[in-house]
Design an enzyme around this catalytic site. Structure first.
Site, PDB file in Angstrom:
ATOM      1  N   HIS A   1       0.954  -1.328  -0.037  1.00  0.00           N
ATOM      2  CA  HIS A   1       0.076  -0.173  -0.108  1.00  0.00           C
ATOM      3  C   HIS A   1       0.875   1.158   0.009  1.00  0.00           C
ATOM      4  O   HIS A   1       1.990   1.356   0.485  1.00  0.00           O
ATOM      5  CB  HIS A   1      -0.942  -0.004   1.298  1.00  0.00           C
ATOM      6  CG  HIS A   1      -1.946  -0.853   0.967  1.00  0.00           C
ATOM      7  ND1 HIS A   1      -1.781  -2.254   1.277  1.00  0.00           N
ATOM      8  CD2 HIS A   1      -3.397  -0.411   0.668  1.00  0.00           C
ATOM      9  CE1 HIS A   1      -3.151  -2.825   1.015  1.00  0.00           C
ATOM     10  NE2 HIS A   1      -4.181  -1.875   0.546  1.00  0.00           N
ATOM     11  N   PRO A   2       0.325   2.305  -0.593  1.00  0.00           N
ATOM     12  CA  PRO A   2       1.085   3.775  -0.577  1.00  0.00           C
ATOM     13  C   PRO A   2       1.005   4.330   0.470  1.00  0.00           C
ATOM     14  O   PRO A   2      -0.029   3.974   1.333  1.00  0.00           O
ATOM     15  CB  PRO A   2       0.389   4.309  -1.673  1.00  0.00           C
ATOM     16  CG  PRO A   2      -0.912   3.852  -1.710  1.00  0.00           C
ATOM     17  CD  PRO A   2      -0.858   2.486  -1.388  1.00  0.00           C
TER      18      PRO A   2
END
Length: 170
Positions: free
Chosen positions: A73-74
């Site tokens: 995930h960013p």
């Protein structure tokens, strides 16, 4: 959902495994293994059953696979390249139009959080405001690593729900 039509459960249940992964492999951020595992739980009775299969795939995975998904995930409010889903979700929460001060605050929190937990802060942003996200960020950076790992998984399951609700007919 912008350009994709809602898919019926009957059509989903009839998909070959490769077509299923092609259609839903991006529900779990850069982790098509979740869709491959969820495909094995078909036929689904309804959309809730499909959501449960994705959740079960994540919850049944080993810790290393779960951590890899968390790490895929960013960071929130980053200027890095995001997936289409993440871009829309973060824009919907106002994270693409932060003031310089807000951006600096998110950057500081992302740095503190990553240094403490060695993975990004996960928050299912749909329906949340910037202030709600920042308040959660501030509160969660003080959690124990085990509590935060579990919280990250729970947030990912919420993301699964939102993304599947966008694609799968009720």
């Amino acid at each position: 959902m912008d350009c994709k039509a809602m898919i019926s459960i009957a059509d989903i249940n009839a998909m070959l495994p490769a077509a299923f992964v092609e259609a839903f492999g991006d529900v779990a951020e850069h982790s098509p293994w979740v869709a491959r595992e969820a495909a094995g739980h078909r036929p689904y009775r309804d959309r809730e059953g499909m959501i449960a299969a994705f959740t079960s795939a994540l919850r049944g995975a080993n810790r290393q696979s779960q951590l890899a998904l968390i790490r895929a995930h960013p960071d929130l409010a980053t200027r890095a390249k995001l997936t289409d889903d993440s871009t829309k979700e973060q824009a919907g929460a106002g994270l693409s139009s932060l003031s310089a001060e807000e951006f600096a605050r998110f950057t500081d929190l992302n740095t503190r959080y990553r240094s403490r937990f060695a993975f990004p802060f996960i928050f299912a942003v749909r329906g949340a405001t910037r202030q709600m996200i920042l308040e959660s960020f501030e509160a969660r950076v003080g959690n124990s690593p085990e509590v935060e790992f579990e919280t990250a998984l729970a947030q990912i399951c919420r993301i699964f729900r939102f993304r599947l609700e966008d694609r799968v007919a009720p």
